[in-house]
Scaffold this motif. Structure first.
Motif, PDB file in Angstrom:
ATOM      1  N   GLY A 180     -35.144  44.034 -77.884  1.00 42.82           N
ATOM      2  CA  GLY A 180     -35.796  44.093 -79.165  1.00 42.82           C
ATOM      3  C   GLY A 180     -35.040  44.723 -80.468  1.00 42.82           C
ATOM      4  O   GLY A 180     -35.190  44.597 -81.702  1.00 42.82           O
ATOM      5  N   ALA A 210     -37.218  47.371 -77.061  1.00 45.59           N
ATOM      6  CA  ALA A 210     -38.413  47.710 -77.184  1.00 45.59           C
ATOM      7  C   ALA A 210     -38.653  48.808 -76.128  1.00 45.59           C
ATOM      8  O   ALA A 210     -37.987  48.747 -75.172  1.00 45.59           O
ATOM      9  CB  ALA A 210     -39.549  46.492 -76.553  1.00 45.59           C
ATOM     10  N   ILE A 250     -39.548  50.530 -73.108  1.00 42.62           N
ATOM     11  CA  ILE A 250     -39.889  49.755 -71.719  1.00 42.62           C
ATOM     12  C   ILE A 250     -41.076  50.740 -71.181  1.00 42.62           C
ATOM     13  O   ILE A 250     -42.008  50.385 -70.602  1.00 42.62           O
ATOM     14  CB  ILE A 250     -38.604  49.808 -70.835  1.00 42.62           C
ATOM     15  N   LYS A 251     -40.873  52.145 -71.352  1.00 38.01           N
ATOM     16  CA  LYS A 251     -41.927  53.055 -70.783  1.00 38.01           C
ATOM     17  C   LYS A 251     -43.268  52.642 -71.447  1.00 38.01           C
ATOM     18  O   LYS A 251     -44.189  52.831 -70.843  1.00 38.01           O
ATOM     19  CB  LYS A 251     -41.453  54.383 -71.102  1.00 38.01           C
ATOM     20  N   ALA A 294     -32.192  50.318 -78.546  1.00 38.64           N
ATOM     21  CA  ALA A 294     -31.653  50.160 -77.169  1.00 38.64           C
ATOM     22  C   ALA A 294     -32.947  49.195 -76.357  1.00 38.64           C
ATOM     23  O   ALA A 294     -33.169  48.997 -75.408  1.00 38.64           O
ATOM     24  CB  ALA A 294     -31.513  51.014 -76.198  1.00 38.64           C
TER      25      ALA A 294
HETATM   26  N1  CO8 Z   1     -37.229  51.851 -73.662  1.00 41.94           N
HETATM   27  C1  CO8 Z   1     -37.249  53.231 -73.294  1.00 41.94           C
HETATM   28  N2  CO8 Z   1     -36.691  54.123 -73.140  1.00 41.94           N
HETATM   29  C2  CO8 Z   1     -35.153  53.882 -73.218  1.00 41.94           C
HETATM   30  C3  CO8 Z   1     -35.070  52.566 -73.545  1.00 41.94           C
HETATM   31  C4  CO8 Z   1     -35.757  51.602 -73.856  1.00 41.94           C
HETATM   32  N3  CO8 Z   1     -35.610  50.155 -74.063  1.00 41.94           N
HETATM   33  N4  CO8 Z   1     -33.426  52.613 -73.525  1.00 41.94           N
HETATM   34  C5  CO8 Z   1     -33.073  53.465 -73.340  1.00 41.94           C
HETATM   35  N5  CO8 Z   1     -34.078  54.673 -73.319  1.00 41.94           N
HETATM   36  C6  CO8 Z   1     -34.126  55.985 -72.829  1.00 41.94           C
HETATM   37  C7  CO8 Z   1     -33.868  56.293 -71.330  1.00 41.94           C
HETATM   38  O1  CO8 Z   1     -34.838  56.029 -70.497  1.00 41.94           O
HETATM   39  C8  CO8 Z   1     -33.306  57.601 -71.425  1.00 41.94           C
HETATM   40  O2  CO8 Z   1     -34.452  58.740 -71.524  1.00 41.94           O
HETATM   41  P1  CO8 Z   1     -34.494  59.940 -70.580  1.00 41.94           P
HETATM   42  O3  CO8 Z   1     -33.210  60.455 -71.088  1.00 41.94           O
HETATM   43  O4  CO8 Z   1     -36.003  60.359 -70.863  1.00 41.94           O
HETATM   44  O5  CO8 Z   1     -34.166  59.239 -69.074  1.00 41.94           O
HETATM   45  C9  CO8 Z   1     -32.487  57.587 -72.869  1.00 41.94           C
HETATM   46  O6  CO8 Z   1     -33.296  56.697 -73.624  1.00 41.94           O
HETATM   47  C10 CO8 Z   1     -31.234  57.549 -72.944  1.00 41.94           C
HETATM   48  O7  CO8 Z   1     -30.858  56.464 -72.120  1.00 41.94           O
HETATM   49  P2  CO8 Z   1     -29.565  56.383 -70.965  1.00 41.94           P
HETATM   50  O8  CO8 Z   1     -29.677  57.662 -70.360  1.00 41.94           O
HETATM   51  O9  CO8 Z   1     -30.090  55.003 -70.070  1.00 41.94           O
HETATM   52  O10 CO8 Z   1     -28.306  56.141 -71.589  1.00 41.94           O
HETATM   53  P3  CO8 Z   1     -27.151  55.445 -71.126  1.00 41.94           P
HETATM   54  O11 CO8 Z   1     -26.047  55.510 -72.090  1.00 41.94           O
HETATM   55  O12 CO8 Z   1     -26.795  55.598 -69.901  1.00 41.94           O
HETATM   56  O13 CO8 Z   1     -27.366  53.596 -71.186  1.00 41.94           O
HETATM   57  C11 CO8 Z   1     -28.464  51.846 -72.032  1.00 41.94           C
HETATM   58  C12 CO8 Z   1     -27.742  53.017 -72.227  1.00 41.94           C
HETATM   59  C13 CO8 Z   1     -27.359  50.969 -71.430  1.00 41.94           C
HETATM   60  C14 CO8 Z   1     -29.005  51.193 -73.428  1.00 41.94           C
HETATM   61  C15 CO8 Z   1     -29.738  51.829 -71.073  1.00 41.94           C
HETATM   62  O14 CO8 Z   1     -30.531  52.980 -71.613  1.00 41.94           O
HETATM   63  C16 CO8 Z   1     -30.457  50.567 -71.143  1.00 41.94           C
HETATM   64  O15 CO8 Z   1     -30.011  49.716 -70.319  1.00 41.94           O
HETATM   65  N6  CO8 Z   1     -31.682  50.661 -71.724  1.00 41.94           N
HETATM   66  C17 CO8 Z   1     -32.600  49.330 -71.867  1.00 41.94           C
HETATM   67  C18 CO8 Z   1     -32.062  48.336 -72.327  1.00 41.94           C
HETATM   68  C19 CO8 Z   1     -32.782  47.153 -72.336  1.00 41.94           C
HETATM   69  O16 CO8 Z   1     -33.184  46.640 -71.250  1.00 41.94           O
HETATM   70  N7  CO8 Z   1     -33.686  46.705 -73.588  1.00 41.94           N
HETATM   71  C20 CO8 Z   1     -34.586  45.560 -73.690  1.00 41.94           C
HETATM   72  C21 CO8 Z   1     -35.672  46.221 -73.427  1.00 41.94           C
HETATM   73  S1  CO8 Z   1     -37.135  44.784 -73.315  1.00 41.94           S
HETATM   74  C22 CO8 Z   1     -37.214  44.392 -74.908  1.00 41.94           C
HETATM   75  O17 CO8 Z   1     -36.543  44.728 -75.872  1.00 41.94           O
HETATM   76  C23 CO8 Z   1     -38.209  43.266 -75.295  1.00 41.94           C
HETATM   77  C24 CO8 Z   1     -39.181  42.924 -74.171  1.00 41.94           C
HETATM   78  C25 CO8 Z   1     -39.708  41.719 -74.178  1.00 41.94           C
HETATM   79  C26 CO8 Z   1     -40.883  41.855 -73.812  1.00 41.94           C
HETATM   80  C27 CO8 Z   1     -41.814  40.816 -74.175  1.00 41.94           C
HETATM   81  C28 CO8 Z   1     -43.257  41.159 -73.891  1.00 41.94           C
HETATM   82  C29 CO8 Z   1     -44.222  40.420 -75.169  1.00 41.94           C
END
Ligand code: CO8
Length: 255
Positions: free
Chosen positions: A106, A63, A65-66, A61
């Motif tokens: 990511g 990189a 984020i936390k 899902a």
């Molecule tokens: N990072 C950290 N934790 C995550 C991430 C993530 N990307 N995705 C999910 N989790 C965690 C949630 O926080 C949750 O943890 P907790 O139970 O402790 O709260 C657990 O996984 C389960 O997730 P959900 O409860 O949110 O599950 P849902 O089924 O309700 O939703 C989703 C699933 C839709 C995938 C949702 O979790 C979501 O939107 N996740 C984030 C997706 C996202 O935005 N990804 C992009 C991240 S940024 C990136 O990848 C590149 C950044 C580039 C930066 C450039 C810097 C140089």
């Protein structure tokens, strides 16, 4: 460990992302463990193809984020955050991404570092970084654009929307979509097929296709012809062509 490594078939390795509590979000630990495992497998002549997969719910899902949320520009720049992922693109053995569930940010970028992508019907691809106030940082703006073209890449990257498996197949991001329960078996079967070929030829083919992203057409065609000539120095070329004329299956020695 945030990844597991198995050998499900002859000459095939399977790497599974294993951080279910975070939907396989990619943190530093995962990056180190995954790139180390892939590099080790790549050094083995006993491995002809590597499958990379996640869980039914998430390939990854994104990189973590936390892990990133409170970092400053100076820290990100000093550590060259995400540069370590480039190690995966130096793996010469064919890499197959088997994607089910979320492949976001990511996660989508990691899948695109592989050589071919198989998707389960449940797969969802996207680059939602814009919704977090950033942009793709592991190659997404470049690899997605090359894979599916500017119009679709802009659509996904600027709106942050996700794309279903059938749309991903239509626009050329994935090579096949299979029923959810068949993903793992299909990926292992494809890997076994590739691994049954000459390893030196498969690695060379991968290098030649990837060269097309880095060179002009004339340069790429010349590169292909030169490495094609070079394969006539291998035992596998002699064996493959002898087997054809003798109407039998080749017995490649991968050298
Ligand atoms: N990072 C950290 N934790 C995550 C991430 C993530 N990307 N995705 C999910 N989790 C965690 C949630 O926080 C949750 O943890 P907790 O139970 O402790 O709260 C657990 O996984 C389960 O997730 P959900 O409860 O949110 O599950 P849902 O089924 O309700 O939703 C989703 C699933 C839709 C995938 C949702 O979790 C979501 O939107 N996740 C984030 C997706 C996202 O935005 N990804 C992009 C991240 S940024 C990136 O990848 C590149 C950044 C580039 C930066 C450039 C810097 C140089």
């Amino acid at each position: 460990m945030t990844v597991t490594v198995e050998r499900p078939a002859s000459r095939v390795a399977l790497i599974t992302l294993n951080r279910p509590q975070a939907l396989n979000a990619l943190n530093l630990e995962t990056m180190r463990e995954l790139t180390t495992a892939a590099a080790e497998l790549d050094r083995s002549a006993e491995v002809g193809a590597i499958v990379l997969t996640g869980s039914d719910r998430a390939f990854a899902a994104g990189a973590d984020i936390k892990e990133m949320a409170s970092r400053t520009f100076s820290e990100m720049h000093a550590e060259d955050w995400f540069a370590g992922w480039d190690a995966l693109t130096r793996v010469r053995t064919p890499l197959i991404a088997a994607v089910a569930g979320h492949a976001l940010g990511g996660g989508c970028e990691l899948a695109m570092m592989c050589d071919l992508l198989l998707a389960a019907e449940s797969a969802r691809f996207g680059q939602p970084e814009i919704t977090l106030g950033v942009i793709p940082g592991m190659g997404g703006s470049q690899r997605l654009t090359r894979a599916i073209g500017k119009a679709k890449a802009m659509d996904l990257i600027l709106t942050g929307r996700t794309m279903r498996a059938d749309e991903a197949e239509r626009c050329g991001l994935v090579s096949r979509v299979v029923p959810n329960e068949q993903l793992r078996a299909e990926a292992i079967e494809v890997a076994a097929k590739i691994a049954s070929m000459s390893l030196v030829a498969a690695r060379t083919a991968k290098e030649a296709v990837n060269r097309s992203f880095e060179s002009s057409l004339a340069e790429g065609v010349l590169f292909e012809r030169r490495v094609f000539h070079a394969l006539f120095a291998t035992e596998d070329q002699k064996e493959g062509m002898a087997a054809f004329t003798e109407k039998r299956k080749p017995d490649f020695r991968h050298c």
